[in-house]
Design a protein around this motif. Structure first.
Motif, PDB file in Angstrom:
ATOM      1  N   GLY A 164     -16.420 -29.634 -48.750  1.00  0.00           N
ATOM      2  CA  GLY A 164     -16.107 -28.460 -47.957  1.00  0.00           C
ATOM      3  C   GLY A 164     -16.551 -28.662 -46.526  1.00  0.00           C
ATOM      4  N   ALA A 165     -15.589 -28.949 -45.645  1.00  0.00           N
ATOM      5  CA  ALA A 165     -15.852 -29.066 -44.210  1.00  0.00           C
ATOM      6  C   ALA A 165     -15.000 -28.019 -43.497  1.00  0.00           C
ATOM      7  CB  ALA A 165     -15.520 -30.474 -43.716  1.00  0.00           C
ATOM      8  N   ASP A 166     -14.885 -26.865 -44.151  1.00  0.00           N
ATOM      9  CA  ASP A 166     -13.946 -25.833 -43.715  1.00  0.00           C
ATOM     10  C   ASP A 166     -14.608 -24.667 -43.007  1.00  0.00           C
ATOM     11  OD1 ASP A 166     -15.049 -25.460 -46.256  1.00  0.00           O
ATOM     12  OD2 ASP A 166     -13.357 -24.350 -47.041  1.00  0.00           O
ATOM     13  N   GLY A 167     -15.730 -24.913 -42.341  1.00  0.00           N
ATOM     14  CA  GLY A 167     -16.275 -23.957 -41.396  1.00  0.00           C
ATOM     15  C   GLY A 167     -17.004 -22.772 -41.997  1.00  0.00           C
ATOM     16  N   TYR A 168     -17.263 -21.793 -41.113  1.00  0.00           N
ATOM     17  CA  TYR A 168     -18.137 -20.682 -41.499  1.00  0.00           C
ATOM     18  C   TYR A 168     -17.499 -19.728 -42.490  1.00  0.00           C
ATOM     19  CZ  TYR A 168     -15.731 -17.652 -38.039  1.00  0.00           C
ATOM     20  OH  TYR A 168     -14.794 -16.922 -37.332  1.00  0.00           O
ATOM     21  N   ARG A 169     -16.167 -19.791 -42.656  1.00  0.00           N
ATOM     22  CA  ARG A 169     -15.502 -18.977 -43.682  1.00  0.00           C
ATOM     23  C   ARG A 169     -15.042 -19.858 -44.844  1.00  0.00           C
ATOM     24  NH1 ARG A 169     -11.478 -15.288 -40.043  1.00  0.00           N
ATOM     25  NH2 ARG A 169     -11.253 -17.243 -38.895  1.00  0.00           N
ATOM     26  N   SER A 170     -15.876 -20.789 -45.233  1.00  0.00           N
ATOM     27  CA  SER A 170     -15.535 -21.841 -46.183  1.00  0.00           C
ATOM     28  C   SER A 170     -15.075 -21.325 -47.544  1.00  0.00           C
ATOM     29  CB  SER A 170     -16.748 -22.743 -46.378  1.00  0.00           C
ATOM     30  OG  SER A 170     -16.544 -23.663 -47.423  1.00  0.00           O
TER      31      SER A 170
END
Length: 424
Positions: A164-170
């Motif tokens: 998961g490298a999908d940011g603060y709303r992962s």
């Protein structure tokens, strides 16, 4: 590990590119990056900084490719308005227009343009990576000893490991740590950038501040201003932290989803509030510089923080902002994401199994991320929520105040990945 395995990386920005490249270098048999954005990520005109020592370490590991445009910074100046002039029009003549310096400290960093840094990472990505844009991930679930990735088009794919490298709303964090979510800190940052040539005409110092980060200090907030490289020449980047007008953003509900407000979409109320801050609190020169920013280059970012009790679960792993959301005061966001990727590669090479890889990564990056969150909270309280009487402080006062906020931390910019030497 002998078995190269298959890896999905959710998110294709800075952290995603770094993790994908690390997986290939470590020996993954197949690496797929799933990035939901169809547009050009390099258009994000934001500034960021990386500590010189962190950059050297990351270059040595391969996480930070050489040759990416950067601007050298050597010092940080803390300034206050000294009462010489008002308004956001033409600044008064002379160095006083830039405010009164209350402290100057070393600042061994290089600044980057987000888009140019991302482009360097993207161009340096191994050809073996399958980078897919416009691919939305709706959920990730456990599938026995594998990880299933469910796509917006209705399909599903299975991998040995999903990052998961999908940011603060992962999306991935919802599976790894469903109890963890970003918390609004109660204030925002206005961000903007502009062509440095426009600011040069106003500069009363004749360019003496080009190697400095300037922090403008005022009651209830602060603002950092520094130069960055840009696609078409140098730019001035600024980040102003302050409390927004009550109810202006609708973020007071703790159940509200984390969000940001795109460039060029500031409401008249927010635009007026920003102009008022510049007129009341800023030295004339810096007020004039920020006022040159075009509306399409100005936006508001609510400040969040988040720490997770773990960075791995099953065949899932979190990196970058998906693992920890750190307030920007640390100047560590990009370095932390690249360090996460480097630690991932090291854990892979040292592990004999997937479980060993995940355990090694957690041991290396879990505590490091939580330490960064704690430091950023202290800095946020000190520079926005509970600001000291800046104008009444001298150099000795400010330096002592700064050391108190660090509370034993070596400094900002993130820590070294090398273990501290043990005492004999």
């Amino acid at each position: 590990m002998r078995d190269g395995g298959t890896v999905a990386v959710i998110g294709g920005s800075i952290a995603g590119c770094a993790f994908a490249a690390a997986a290939v270098r470590a020996g993954a048999r197949e690496v797929v990056v799933l990035e939901r954005t169809l547009g050009r990520l390099e258009d994000r005109g934001l500034g960021l900084c990386v500590h010189d020592e962190r950059a050297a370490e990351l270059t040595a590991t391969g996480a930070l490719p050489a040759g990416i445009a950067a601007h050298r910074l050597v010092r940080r100046r803390w300034v206050v308005r000294d009462g010489s002039g008002t308004g956001t029009g033409a600044p008064s003549a002379g160095p006083a227009a830039g405010g009164r310096v209350i402290w100057e400290q070393p600042f061994p960093f290089h600044s980057y343009h987000w888009g140019l840094l991302w482009r360097g990472l993207r161009d340096g990505m191994p050809a073996a990576v399958d980078y897919r844009q416009g691919e939305t991930v709706t959920a990730v679930v456990r599938a026995g000893e594998r990880a299933e990735v469910r796509l917006g088009g209705g399909g599903a794919e299975r991998y040995d490991l999903t990052v998961g490298a999908d940011g603060y709303r992962s999306v991935v964090r919802r599976t790894v740590c469903p109890e963890s979510r970003p918390h609004y800190a109660g204030y925002v940052c206005w961000r903007g950038n502009l062509d440095a040539r426009r600011a040069a005409a106003l500069d009363p110092s004749g360019g003496e501040w080009d190697d400095a980060v300037t922090t403008v200090c005022f009651p209830g907030g602060s603002c950092v201003v520094y130069r960055i490289p840009g696609p078409d020449g140098p730019r001035v980047n600024w980040v102003l932290y302050a409390t927004p007008p009550p109810g202006a953003l609708g973020l007071d509900d703790p159940a509200s989803d984390p969000t940001s407000f795109p460039a060029g979409r500031l409401s008249p109320e927010l635009t007026e509030h920003l102009a008022g801050l510049l007129a009341r609190e800023f030295p004339p020169y810096w007020a004039a510089v920020l006022s040159l920013t075009e509306p399409e280059d100005t936006f508001v970012q609510p400040i969040y923080d988040l720490e997770t009790p773990r960075t791995t679960s099953g065949r899932f792993l979190l990196g970058g902002d998906a693992a920890t959301v750190v307030r920007p005061h640390n100047t560590s966001g990009a370095a932390k994401a690249l360090q996460d990727a480097s630690a991932f590669e090291t854990a892979w090479r040292e592990a004999a199994s997937w479980d060993g890889l995940l355990r090694g990564y957690e041991e290396a990056r879990g505590p490091a991320g939580r330490d960064l969150v704690a430091l950023a909270r202290r800095l946020g309280r000190a520079q926005v929520e509970r600001t000291p009487p800046w104008a009444a402080m001298n150099e000795r006062d400010v330096e002592a105040w700064w050391r108190e906020q660090l509370a034993g931390a070596a400094g900002i910019g993130g820590g070294s990945m090398e273990p501290a030497p043990r005492e004999s």
